[in-house]
Write a protein that holds these residues in place. Sequence first.
Motif: not given
Length: 101
Positions: A35-38, A40-46, A85-91
């Motif tokens: 949820x946070x990643x989505x 942030x991606x939306x915010x970064x792309x206006x 990010x999910x794959x890096x943070x949740x191996x």
Amino acid sequence: MEGSHQDSSGRHDPQSFSTPNRYKVMTGALRLRVRDICRRACRDNEVDILRGVLSSDHGHMFVSVPPKLAISDLVRKMKGCSSYKVQCEFPAIRIRYWGCR
């Protein structure tokens, strides 16, 4: 474009995405992180998220996208960065569902 609406600020489009093979993995901390990643991606792309919901195996969002951004680019950015990010943070998720170590 069916389901899409346009006004002076851009397009309003429904978006949906699912986990690989619809595995029910988006629970607990992983769900909050996606949820946070989505967001942030939306915010970064206006992009404004007008409505959204995450289930254990998929998500739905109704977004307002500026005219300069293609929907396909938004989806690519959201899915790409969230998967990485999910794959890096949740191996454990990475090993179990993508077969990578």
